[in-house]
Design an enzyme around this catalytic site. Sequence first.
Site, PDB file in Angstrom:
ATOM      1  N   HIS A 191      45.690  42.162  39.555  1.00  0.00           N
ATOM      2  CA  HIS A 191      46.530  43.262  40.037  1.00  0.00           C
ATOM      3  C   HIS A 191      45.623  44.338  40.618  1.00  0.00           C
ATOM      4  O   HIS A 191      44.405  44.289  40.458  1.00  0.00           O
ATOM      5  CB  HIS A 191      47.338  43.853  38.877  1.00  0.00           C
ATOM      6  CG  HIS A 191      46.453  44.486  37.833  1.00  0.00           C
ATOM      7  ND1 HIS A 191      45.730  43.740  36.919  1.00  0.00           N
ATOM      8  CD2 HIS A 191      46.128  45.787  37.592  1.00  0.00           C
ATOM      9  CE1 HIS A 191      45.021  44.542  36.146  1.00  0.00           C
ATOM     10  NE2 HIS A 191      45.234  45.795  36.534  1.00  0.00           N
ATOM     11  N   ASP A 220      45.310  48.779  40.848  1.00  0.00           N
ATOM     12  CA  ASP A 220      45.777  49.851  39.974  1.00  0.00           C
ATOM     13  C   ASP A 220      46.675  50.891  40.632  1.00  0.00           C
ATOM     14  O   ASP A 220      47.397  51.591  39.944  1.00  0.00           O
ATOM     15  CB  ASP A 220      44.580  50.542  39.308  1.00  0.00           C
ATOM     16  CG  ASP A 220      43.940  49.655  38.260  1.00  0.00           C
ATOM     17  OD1 ASP A 220      44.630  48.736  37.767  1.00  0.00           O
ATOM     18  OD2 ASP A 220      42.757  49.869  37.940  1.00  0.00           O
ATOM     19  N   HIS A 278      41.848  43.037  40.557  1.00  0.00           N
ATOM     20  CA  HIS A 278      41.053  42.527  39.440  1.00  0.00           C
ATOM     21  C   HIS A 278      41.942  41.963  38.342  1.00  0.00           C
ATOM     22  O   HIS A 278      43.137  42.244  38.280  1.00  0.00           O
ATOM     23  CB  HIS A 278      40.170  43.634  38.870  1.00  0.00           C
ATOM     24  CG  HIS A 278      40.963  44.816  38.355  1.00  0.00           C
ATOM     25  ND1 HIS A 278      41.485  45.774  39.199  1.00  0.00           N
ATOM     26  CD2 HIS A 278      41.333  45.165  37.108  1.00  0.00           C
ATOM     27  CE1 HIS A 278      42.129  46.676  38.492  1.00  0.00           C
ATOM     28  NE2 HIS A 278      42.066  46.331  37.206  1.00  0.00           N
ATOM     29  N   ARG A 288      38.382  41.682  21.830  1.00  0.00           N
ATOM     30  CA  ARG A 288      37.669  42.364  22.915  1.00  0.00           C
ATOM     31  C   ARG A 288      38.256  43.755  23.046  1.00  0.00           C
ATOM     32  O   ARG A 288      39.448  43.926  23.280  1.00  0.00           O
ATOM     33  CB  ARG A 288      37.892  41.577  24.203  1.00  0.00           C
ATOM     34  CG  ARG A 288      37.427  42.233  25.494  1.00  0.00           C
ATOM     35  CD  ARG A 288      38.163  41.545  26.623  1.00  0.00           C
ATOM     36  NE  ARG A 288      37.643  41.801  27.957  1.00  0.00           N
ATOM     37  CZ  ARG A 288      38.092  42.771  28.740  1.00  0.00           C
ATOM     38  NH1 ARG A 288      38.991  43.630  28.312  1.00  0.00           N
ATOM     39  NH2 ARG A 288      37.623  42.877  29.975  1.00  0.00           N
TER      40      ARG A 288
END
Length: 683
Positions: A521, A523, A593, A603
């Site tokens: 996507h 931002d 990204h 994570r």
Amino acid sequence: MRGPWLLVLGGLLAVPPAPADPPQPPDRLFWDGFDRFSREDWAGAQAQLWGAVRGLRELRGIRLRCGAECGLQGPGLEESVLSRAECLLGCERLQLGEPSRYRLTRDTERLFQRGLPYNYLQLTHYKLEELDEAAAAAFTFYVKNPHHEQIQDDIQRYKRMEQIQELSFRDLEQPQYQVVYTQAVSLLSEGKLRVGVRRLEESLKMYLLAMEDCRSLCEGTREQESETYRDVSEAISQYYMDILQCRQNCAKEPSLRMRVEHSTEDPLVSHLSLMLDAYSKLEDWEDAAEIARSLLVFHPQNETTRERLRGYEERLQGKSTGKLREAIALYVRRTLSEKRLLYYAMEHLNISFLDPDSWTPEEIIPESLRERVRKEQEDKKQRSGILPYEEVIVTLTPKEMNGTSRVTLDRVLNEEECSALMGLAQAAGGPGSGYRGRRSPHTPRERIQGLTVLRALQMAESGSVDVSHSRLYYRASERARLLAQSYFGMETMHFSYTHLVCRTAIMGEQEGRADLSHPVHADNCLLDPEEKECWREPPAYVHRDYSGLLYLNDDFEGGNLFFTELDATTVTAEVRPSCGRLVLFGAGGDNAHGVRAVTQGTRCAIALWFTKSAEHEEQEHSLAKDLMMGTESQTQSKESQSTGSGREASKTGRGTSATNEDPERPSGRRQKKRMSRKFEDEL
Ligand SMILES: *[C@@H]1O[C@H](CO)[C@@H](O)[C@H](O)[C@H]1NC(C)=O
Ligand SMILES: *[C@@H]1O[C@H](CO)[C@@H](O)[C@H](O)[C@H]1NC(C)=O
Ligand SMILES: *[C@@H]1O[C@H](CO)[C@@H](O)[C@H](O)[C@H]1NC(C)=O
């Protein structure tokens, strides 16, 4: 380094007598002051530290005077160098004593350059209830280290104290030229052009003199870096090139830079631009033309200035002198002849030289080096930009990341800070927090936990997470914001949203997994891979300009960040998360990204979005800021109850600032100009 033959000379020269009572060396005074500080002997520490500051000033003065007295004379080069060495040694010995007493190591010099004594001085003055001096010393340190977190806190604290006047916040080391420059700026803004421009001429002169001092001091001592065996002439030329390079760097000397409130520009350019406007308003065409020509040396490509110069010359109807401002011409001539030598040495003697100026005319650079120099300059620009924190490094430049507005920085957090933040994420996700992991909205095979800065601070208030960890979260986001702002050269960047997010692989659901942890996507726009377009329209967060991901760990499998082209499939760069790594990128379609599946472990990262527009600043963040100040004063009042002394406790407030630094010591995030390692360890 001193050439081998100068060492021999030491024994031959008639040694002048040492002064009966030479000044104390600044480094000895500093360390003694530091020692007393550690033993809480505030008055003693203060006397020594001020002595160190004054001592250094005195030392520089003597060096400059001796340097001026001992010109190069004599029939041949050798005689001339020898007689200068003798003269310098004699002159300095007469006033300072033995060289071993007063020659500072490079590390000590740096420590003074960073203004470290002032950070201790502010505390000693504070302890002795000399608030005016405390504020001044604190401000002096702050001006040199504007991103130092502890001094920011201290300044805030001083500002809240009623007894301290605004006037107390003054820079005790402000270069004289800046005082005059500031006066000139305010005169000009009041429309008093003639007096204003006269002031500017004065301050320009003072600036050039200060620069001259800086250049002269380059001829000081060098530490021997490697003991490689070299030919005498090789050693001499290396030493000479070192001096030239040092002189070149005076143009970028931090203590001579303009203060932020004026301009980030080169002081020369700032002066000339203002003078150009003033002279042209005064219709003083001759001066305006000289200034315009001078300005064009530093910005040869500037069409506006060219245009203006043509205008002035027309008005002068051929009576123009065609000259630069005398002082500028002199400066330019000298610096260019040094550059010629340095480039010559670079070409023929394999000496490295990084030209600090971007305006160096091409003809100065040997043809065989032009390509290399251009590349090095570009790389330097991408690699360092102007990062506010010294320990932060650029690991992947935009070029290395195959984009234009992407960069990877490391060491934004240290290991300790990462694990504190991991702890915060875990605690916030614990039972009763209301933040227990939900399944990810992006994939059913991962659990996701999120925490905003405000929520973290609120939870700290209610005691369910550690206050210092929440405050660290706030600070980490602020570091990222400042880094984004300075790397991308923005005036101000505001927070749009901040989120500490952990993704955990759900055991038993990883078999044959093909989905992503976070699909591709962009931002601030809606990615349309079919059309290879990105639509900057709602419901996308169109006001977001830059994004940042600050990673906390790497002990998981999968989870790499990757960038793609607009088709959402062609991967152009991939980055592995690790503690303290910050990836910054423009929020638009050129930085589409996604995140690869996390197939084992957890994570965690702080995701940040920034906006240039003040009206889109996140409300939460300003609430969080208020709360930061709030928790601080609360901590203070709690402590003051327990210790029975509010004044003492207000200083221990800093103990909650980040990790577990000694609360009484000036400390905090290092900024540009790292102090010596030795000192760090002792602290
Ligand atoms: C060009 O110079 C003028 C002053 O003459 C300055 O105001 C302007 O910002 C400069 N433009 C660029 C692109 O540097
Ligand atoms: C030039 O210097 C660099 C290090 O400064 C060294 O690695 C290189 O081998 C040298 N090249 C020559 C031709 O001497
Ligand atoms: C950029 O592209 C090159 C060539 O395709 C590749 O080797 C490199 O890994 C890419 N950079 C990153 C950070 O992935």
